[in-house]
Design a protein around this motif. Structure first.
Motif, PDB file in Angstrom:
ATOM      1  N   LYS A 180       0.802  -1.229   0.000  1.00  0.00           N
ATOM      2  CA  LYS A 180       0.000   0.000   0.000  1.00  0.00           C
ATOM      3  C   LYS A 180       0.836   1.280   0.000  1.00  0.00           C
ATOM      4  O   LYS A 180       0.609   2.171  -0.827  1.00  0.00           O
ATOM      5  CB  LYS A 180      -0.934  -0.026   1.219  1.00  0.00           C
ATOM      6  N   ASP A 198      -0.156   5.394   6.394  1.00  0.00           N
ATOM      7  CA  ASP A 198      -1.166   5.620   5.351  1.00  0.00           C
ATOM      8  C   ASP A 198      -1.885   6.964   5.526  1.00  0.00           C
ATOM      9  O   ASP A 198      -3.061   7.101   5.204  1.00  0.00           O
ATOM     10  CB  ASP A 198      -2.169   4.448   5.288  1.00  0.00           C
ATOM     11  N   ASN A 203      -7.091   3.546   2.903  1.00  0.00           N
ATOM     12  CA  ASN A 203      -7.244   2.107   3.104  1.00  0.00           C
ATOM     13  C   ASN A 203      -7.679   1.368   1.855  1.00  0.00           C
ATOM     14  O   ASN A 203      -7.602   0.157   1.779  1.00  0.00           O
ATOM     15  CB  ASN A 203      -8.264   1.841   4.223  1.00  0.00           C
TER      16      ASN A 203
END
Ligand code: UD1
Ligand code: CA
Length: 458
Positions: free
Chosen positions: A24, A106, A229
């Motif tokens: 990610k 993130d 996410n």
């Protein structure tokens, strides 16, 4: 003076919801990875040390950090945010008397402006833990902050009761801890929750129950809190970064006609009085000078454009240089290593690659110049093509100052066309041309009277 602190970025999560081979935090956002954005933010706060907890693809992740300044730690299995912090235990042991700023990897929209007051509050109150919160209209997806009396805890959304879910104050995912207190509390975190993970947020309740001082800095900068996410959240976060970039450019004197359709990477620099029409994309390390005009559908990648340059519609420019007052487009394509000297003009359906195109030279229409050096004041006629490749190797073409190349010419490289030479239209030139001479290389026209094939007897 503020005492030194460590920073710890949690970036080991697999990002399952991304459904991606790439982890990610390595997904790009306007030319920078998500992790790089968080690192850039943390750098500005000047911590003594920066640690990043990573899981898989360590080598790829390490490329995101400027050498030497960042240390990477491995969390082999991803068992939750508290478990990730435990992977940093040895590093944190070295700074027991210090604080650590922990930030989720993130949070690419986080800014130093939002974090400085958090660090300041932590120091001022001498807290064991100070964390960042915000009041959100739509708090879904976030951990909620539950106050009861002087006690405080964070409840994750999936573990929250219906009434807890209605709480609008959320945990942003950024914390400042006294390292000593954090290390003592970590082993007490259990994984008895819906996700079966060790939550860093549980440390809040543990410290609170022990009577330790906990502070909350509630920020108004709610747009900094977007946690990425899913790919949809990635798209929304990129949208926010794009707005910020365009706003900063306009504040420095750049006109952007349609911010909604303009994409400019974060590292791109643009000079004042440059006007950007709708649907323009500028990527990578591109630099654009002042007083330029970029018309619709111009796409520039890793290129340098001087000042007072006009780039007409639907033009693609890759790893090239365009000097002052040149004009290119519409429908021009510069592939890597093309240099357009000042005041040159390149027009419709012209492609160049690894070519230097001289000052005040012109190539107006339908041309391919590859591996070519064109000096100043050259005129390249419509439909000129350098034949630079024989299937095995590439060869160079040199065109000296003041040359005139007639339309429909093929220049078979390696080749030199001397100063002020003139090439007749429709020529296939295979030998060097001497200066100031006329070269014609085409078959003679044949005329046969009365031989119109349509009139042949059936
Ligand atoms: C977390 C917080 C939540 C908060 C939200 C803000 C926890 C338990 N919850 O939830 O209260 O509102 O962030 O965005 O912390 N990571 C690891 N190793 C792991 C698990 C995660 O390094 O084993 C990293 C991830 O890469 C990520 C960060 O920790 O960068 C946060 O993890 P994530 O799973 O996204 O937490 P949220 O569910 O968003
Ligand atoms: Ca998250």
């Amino acid at each position: 003076m503020r005492k030194g602190f460590f920073a710890l970025i949690l970036a080991a999560g697999k990002g399952t919801r991304f459904k991606s081979e790439i982890i990610k935090v390595l997904h790009p956002m306007l030319g920078k990875s998500m992790l790089r954005l968080v690192l850039d933010c943390v750098f500005k706060l000047r911590p003594e040390k920066i640690y990043v907890v990573v899981g898989s693809q360590k080598e790829d992740v390490m490329k995101e950090a400027p050498s030497g300044k960042v240390e990477f730690l491995i969390q082999k299995k991803q068992l939750g945010t508290a478990h990730a912090v435990r992977a940093a235990k040895n590093a944190l042991d070295k700074g027991k008397e210090k604080d650590v700023l922990i930030i989720n990897g993130d949070l690419p929209l986080m800014t130093p402006e939002t974090l400085r007051p958090l660090l300041a509050l932590h120091q001022k109150e001498g807290n064991s833990l100070t964390f960042l919160s915000a009041e959100l209209e739509n708090p879904s997806g976030f951990g909620r902050i539950v106050h009861s009396g002087d006690k405080i805890r964070v409840v994750e959304e999936r573990d929250a009761t219906a009434s807890q879910r209605s709480i609008k104050e959320v945990n942003a995912g950024v914390y400042v801890f006294k390292i000593k207190d954090l290390l003592e509390a970590l082993p007490k975190v259990s994984n008895k929750n819906k996700k079966g993970e060790y939550y860093l947020t549980d440390v809040t309740e543990i410290l609170s129950q022990e009577g330790k001082m906990i502070g909350v800095h509630k920020t108004r900068n709610t747009e900094d809190l977007v946690g990425v996410n899913s790919r949809y959240e990635l798209a929304k976060a990129i949208g926010e970064l794009r707005e910020r970039k365009i706003k900063a450019l306009t504040e420095n004197g750049v006109t952007v006609y349609d911010p909604r359709t303009t994409w400019i990477d974060l590292d791109v620099k643009i000079g004042p009085e440059t006007v950007i029409y709708s649907s323009v994309i500028i990527e990578g390390n591109s630099v654009i000078g002042s007083e330029c005009r970029l018309y619709p559908f111009v796409h520039i990648v890793d290129s340098k454009v001087g000042s007072r340059v006009k780039i007409l519609s639907s033009t693609m420019i890759e790893e090239s240089v365009i000097e002052d007052e040149a004009q290119v487009g519409p429908f021009t394509h510069f592939r890597p290593k093309t240099v357009i000297k000042s005041k040159a003009k390149v027009g419709n359906f012209v492609e160049m690659k690894n070519t230097i195109f001289g000052r005040k030279s012109k190539a107006g229409h339908l041309t391919y110049l590859g591996d070519c050096e064109v000096k100043e004041e050259v005129n390249i006629g419509a439909g000129t093509i350098t034949c630079n490749y024989d299937g095995k190797r590439k060869y160079k073409t040199f065109i000296e100052k003041g040359v005139f190349i007639g339309s429909g010419t093929e220049l078979v490289a390696p080749l030199k066309v001397g100063k002020k030479a003139y090439i007749g239209a429709g020529s296939t030139i295979t030998k060097d041309v001497a200066p100031e001479s006329l070269a014609v290389a085409r078959s003679k026209q044949v005329e046969k009277r009365g031989k119109d094939p349509r009139k042949r007897a059936k």
